[in-house]
Motif scaffolding. Sequence first.
Motif, mmCIF file in Angstrom:
data_model
loop_
_atom_site.group_PDB
_atom_site.id
_atom_site.type_symbol
_atom_site.label_atom_id
_atom_site.label_comp_id
_atom_site.label_asym_id
_atom_site.label_seq_id
_atom_site.Cartn_x
_atom_site.Cartn_y
_atom_site.Cartn_z
ATOM 1 N N LEU A 144 0.829 -1.206 0.000
ATOM 2 C CA LEU A 144 0.000 0.000 0.000
ATOM 3 C C LEU A 144 0.863 1.255 0.000
ATOM 4 O O LEU A 144 0.616 2.202 -0.764
ATOM 5 C CB LEU A 144 -0.922 0.006 1.221
ATOM 6 N N ASP A 145 1.859 1.247 0.836
ATOM 7 C CA ASP A 145 2.734 2.411 0.940
ATOM 8 C C ASP A 145 3.495 2.634 -0.357
ATOM 9 O O ASP A 145 3.563 3.760 -0.869
ATOM 10 C CB ASP A 145 3.706 2.213 2.107
ATOM 11 N N ASN A 151 5.291 3.265 -6.867
ATOM 12 C CA ASN A 151 6.081 2.098 -7.261
ATOM 13 C C ASN A 151 5.222 1.226 -8.188
ATOM 14 O O ASN A 151 4.175 0.721 -7.785
ATOM 15 C CB ASN A 151 6.503 1.317 -6.021
ATOM 16 N N GLN A 152 5.693 1.028 -9.434
ATOM 17 C CA GLN A 152 4.889 0.327 -10.435
ATOM 18 C C GLN A 152 4.628 -1.123 -10.057
ATOM 19 O O GLN A 152 3.528 -1.649 -10.270
ATOM 20 C CB GLN A 152 5.585 0.391 -11.797
ATOM 21 N N ASN A 153 5.635 -1.799 -9.502
ATOM 22 C CA ASN A 153 5.452 -3.198 -9.100
ATOM 23 C C ASN A 153 4.403 -3.312 -7.998
ATOM 24 O O ASN A 153 3.539 -4.199 -8.028
ATOM 25 C CB ASN A 153 6.777 -3.797 -8.625
ATOM 26 N N ASP A 154 4.495 -2.409 -7.016
ATOM 27 C CA ASP A 154 3.553 -2.471 -5.894
ATOM 28 C C ASP A 154 2.119 -2.195 -6.340
ATOM 29 O O ASP A 154 1.181 -2.875 -5.921
ATOM 30 C CB ASP A 154 3.963 -1.471 -4.809
ATOM 31 N N ILE A 155 1.916 -1.202 -7.216
ATOM 32 C CA ILE A 155 0.540 -0.905 -7.622
ATOM 33 C C ILE A 155 -0.011 -1.985 -8.538
ATOM 34 O O ILE A 155 -1.223 -2.258 -8.550
ATOM 35 C CB ILE A 155 0.431 0.487 -8.292
ATOM 36 N N ASN A 201 0.639 4.762 -16.764
ATOM 37 C CA ASN A 201 0.704 3.368 -16.300
ATOM 38 C C ASN A 201 0.081 3.210 -14.917
ATOM 39 O O ASN A 201 -0.599 2.219 -14.631
ATOM 40 C CB ASN A 201 2.163 2.889 -16.274
ATOM 41 N N LEU A 202 0.332 4.185 -14.047
ATOM 42 C CA LEU A 202 -0.264 4.144 -12.707
ATOM 43 C C LEU A 202 -1.787 4.292 -12.782
ATOM 44 O O LEU A 202 -2.528 3.629 -12.050
ATOM 45 C CB LEU A 202 0.329 5.249 -11.838
ATOM 46 N N ALA A 203 -2.255 5.157 -13.680
ATOM 47 C CA ALA A 203 -3.705 5.331 -13.852
ATOM 48 C C ALA A 203 -4.338 4.058 -14.410
ATOM 49 O O ALA A 203 -5.429 3.655 -13.985
ATOM 50 C CB ALA A 203 -3.982 6.513 -14.773
#
Length: 768
Positions: A144-145, A151-155, A201-203
């Motif tokens: 989550l953090d 962070n692309q991997n985390d999201i 990419n995050l969106a």
Amino acid sequence: MQKRYFDTKLLNVLFTRALASYIPDSSSLIVNTADPGLCDSGLRRSIDHGQFAEELKQAQTPEEASRHLVWATLGPNPEQLDEVEVVTEMKGAFIANAGVSRVSPWVRSEEGAGVQNRVWEETLEILTKVDARVAGVLKALQILDGAKKGNQNDITILSNAWTDIPGIISPTDACDVFLHHLDVSRVPTDVEKDRFADPANLAFASLLGLGKVGAFLNSPPGAQLGKRVLDAWPGIFKWTVFLMASRVEALEPENRSRRSTLDVVATCWYALAQQDLIREAMVRTPATIEIATKLWVEDDKGPVKSSVDAPVGTCALGTMLQAAKKAELDRVLKAKGGKAGEVAKLALERLKGAVKETQPNPAHLTMYLDFINSISRQPTHALRRALLSGNVIWHVTGALVKISVLVNTSRTPGFVDAMVSAFGYLRNCLESSDGFTWISMSIGAGLIPAICDCSPQFSQLEPQDFAMIKDLVSDILPRYLVYRSVVEAVHTSLCKVSKAQQDRVQKTRIRDAMHRFIDLAGERYMVVEHANATKGWRMTCDNIKCQKVKSKEEVRRCSACLTTFYCSKECQAIAWKEGDHKIMCKLKARERLEGKAEAVSRKDAGWFHVLFMRDARRYRYEFRSKIKAEYPSSPLYDFVLCMDYTVFPMKPSIRPLKGYNTGPVDATSNAEARNDALIEKVQNNPERFALIESKISCGRSMQCVLTLGTGEFWTSEAEMFDALDAEGSDEEPYDPSLGPEPDHIDMMRARMMLDQLVHKIEEGGLNL
């Protein structure tokens, strides 16, 4: 030992500060350390109080100490600090004396931070040995953090898996991350340059994550979450527009990123549209229905197959159109170039494809049926007309026939939902345009056997769903048994119902409604058979002064209108010169030359006279009773006999002939003129005729059919049987409270039932 006591307090502070650092800023969860202070409680009951006598003089009572714990939970007065300040102030804080106490400089130093991390890691190592889920919780907090920080991997992990383990990551925490990256201020302006940039990419990953929020939005705790998503909708929409422009419109059909974008956007929109307030906001937004139509068209289009095991484009557009008005359906039509036929064709092709599968997917069937339901919302819209022209009633009934088998034999859950969707469409659309055309079509496609086969499942339906199906059987279908075409279609279908299907209905809650419908259908079919057998036996001369009854071979037909008969050339001349046939003939001829000016066929119209005259005679005593009760001094022929077939059972009533008119009805101007001429004819010669008004269902409207009986209506039953005349016979009149007066058809049906009963007794199938 004394030193260890203080060390534990320090360790508590360090661990709390470390834990708080992993909780996202947006989370409603607050972790802090609360110190109630010295308290004179029962914990020291085994200790010699003498050595602590002076210290205890300063101690608080348990009630006083508990106030500090309450403060640590609730925080400072909200009138002094806003919510954001409260959260910032309280997270990881050390609470003492009903306030936030500043920790020592060492705790805040670099050395203190190092010890804090060591305490955190060693404590987690110990806790993980006790319960392995601790590591998962920690990992979730770290993801989550990291996702919040970009962070692309985390999201990516968060978007795909945040719902996999319930309770680890809350919907609120996950959505806070997604909505952070979908903020309207982050939308780029350069489609080409920023197509695959980090913000895009995050969106994209955030839309993917929001696609799993649908199940939570309509749950009781989801109201606050729904409001949060609703507030963020402008950003979600603008990011959708950017991604559709950059990754769909700008890329070739072979590009996998294009297909992924279509799937992600459709899934996200489908999830969001399941919440009423969000759906309303989506529909109000310009271009949303147009984008959703694009998603629907692309559902199974292109060389790259969708990775989603569901027609999510269909679901997204269909859900958005759940309460569609004309304006919304017009937007769909405009997005497809105004070609309603193409929309209907694609929708029906997908339904037919789902039905033809070797092992039909019940979820897909439900989705396609619900979509067709959504675009059929408006009765007069071009989309419904196009679907009807594409035989949607036939195909939906065919799907129901397939479902009616699978709902009882397949182990795959979900066919009950598909069954309800199919019945729902038929309930909503069978009465389109004239009504009887589509009811005849549905019956021909297997509606009645399908009802029989589905009936064992009715016990598990929601009350509103069963009421919808019952309404179809107990109201809609019976009302259309005034049409000969429907009666014949029902008879043909009932002949194909197997013994096993009959037995299924007997054990279900739809049994009584089915019995009433089948009984009425059987009675009406016998009227059809009788009309066929006696056709041409009794033709009444249209000359008012004559009205002789002869066989078809003994009368002559008017060569202009082809519907009026006379017993002689002289009578025909009198009717033309002195009667009303000169007017009526022109009206009838005009209708014939204009083609089918009304929805009702000549075959049905011809049968109306037979059916309505029969029912008027059967209710003769009830009409007589009403007239004598309400107008005791008026002659019987001063009234119009009214039969309302738009309700079931039919409702008889009377209206004074003087000043009578049919009122507003759904008919052509030519038909209205014919009715007016017919009414004038009776009003001028009331003792020579009995005027019968029959109101029948015709789609969402009503038609009024006028039928003429001769003056002998009240005194004889020449066409049916010799009836008792309440005013001219020594015998007791028929009691109308017993129901309609039985005629020879009722007698025939009674004999048939008696024969069946005797047959069962003889075979030993009935114990007396």
